[in-house]
Write an enzyme that holds these catalytic residues in place. Structure first.
Site, PDB file in Angstrom:
ATOM      1  N   ASP A 126      11.856 -11.054   1.283  1.00 56.72           N
ATOM      2  CA  ASP A 126      11.272 -11.431   0.639  1.00 56.72           C
ATOM      3  C   ASP A 126      10.521 -12.122   1.606  1.00 56.72           C
ATOM      4  OD1 ASP A 126      13.501 -13.280  -0.979  1.00 56.72           O
ATOM      5  OD2 ASP A 126      14.519 -14.219   0.518  1.00 56.72           O
ATOM      6  N   ASP A 142      12.440 -13.390  -7.577  1.00 50.54           N
ATOM      7  CA  ASP A 142      13.146 -14.886  -7.611  1.00 50.54           C
ATOM      8  C   ASP A 142      11.719 -15.895  -8.696  1.00 50.54           C
ATOM      9  OD1 ASP A 142      14.539 -14.108  -6.119  1.00 50.54           O
ATOM     10  OD2 ASP A 142      13.497 -15.048  -3.835  1.00 50.54           O
TER      11      ASP A 142
END
Length: 173
Positions: A126, A142
Site C-alpha cells: 500500500d 483497492d
C-alpha cells in the site's frame, strides 16, 4: 421482455480480458514503483497536509482486518474470483449489461492485483495516504475494488432493480 440496448456489444467479449489485464498490470507497476522508490525512504508529500505517498506492507485486508491470515485471505479471494467468473460467463454480453460487465471486470482486476501480492509476497503493498483525514494507506487495486463496489451498488439500486434483470443466473447454458 426485450430491453432497450439488448444488442450485442460493439466489441468482442475478450476486450474485457484485455481491460482487466491492463488494470492488473497498472496496479503491479505502481506497487513495484512504490517498493523501489518508497521502501526505506521518507514519505513523498504530494499535497502538504492532504496527500502523500507512504510505503506500507499490509498483511491483512481493508482497515487492517484479518492481519496475518494470508491463507484465509487467499482462499476468500479465490472464492470471490470463482463466483465472479461464473457470473461473467453467464451474463449476457449486451449493451444493457455493459455497466455491470465493466464494473465486474474492474472489481476482478482489483481482487487479482491484491491476490498476486498475497501469494508472491505474503503481504500487499500500500502506498497512497490521505493524511488530511488519516485514512488507511491503500493502493490502485483497492481503488478498483472500492469504486467498482460503489458503482455496483448504484447499478443494482437504480438500473438493474427489476427481478428479471438477474434471471440469467438461473439460465442453463
Amino acid at each position: 421482455m426485450k430491453r432497450e440496448g439488448t444488442s450485442n456489444l460493439p466489441f468482442p467479449a475478450w476486450t474485457g480480458v484485455i481491460l482487466t489485464l491492463f488494470l492488473i498490470l497498472m496496479d503491479q507497476v505502481t506497487k513495484l514503483l512504490a517498493l523501489s522508490q518508497l521502501k526505506g525512504n521518507p514519505d513523498i508529500i504530494l499535497i502538504p497536509g492532504v496527500l502523500q505517498l507512504k510505503y506500507l506492507e499490509n498483511r491483512g485486508m481493508a482497515f487492517g482486518m484479518l492481519q496475518g491470515k494470508i491463507p484465509l485471505l487467499i482462499a476468500l479471494c479465490l472464492l470471490f474470483f470463482c463466483v465472479f467468473l461464473y457470473i461473467y460467463i453467464k451474463i449476457p454480453k449486451t449493451r444493457y449489461y455493459l455497466p455491470l460487465i465493466c464494473t465486474a471486470l474492474v472489481l476482478a482486476a482489483g481482487a487479482v492485483g491484491n491476490l498476486i501480492d498475497r501469494v508472491f509476497r505474503g503481504y500487499v503493498i500500500d502506498f497512497i495516504y490521505f493524511s488530511l483525514i488519516d485514512f488507511p494507506v491503500f493502493n490502485m487495486a483497492d481503488i478498483y475494488v472500492v469504486c467498482s463496489g460503489i458503482f455496483l451498488v448504484f447499478c443494482v439500486c437504480f438500473k438493474y432493480k427489476d427481478e428479471n434483470d438477474f434471471r440469467f443466473l438461473n439460465r442453463k447454458n
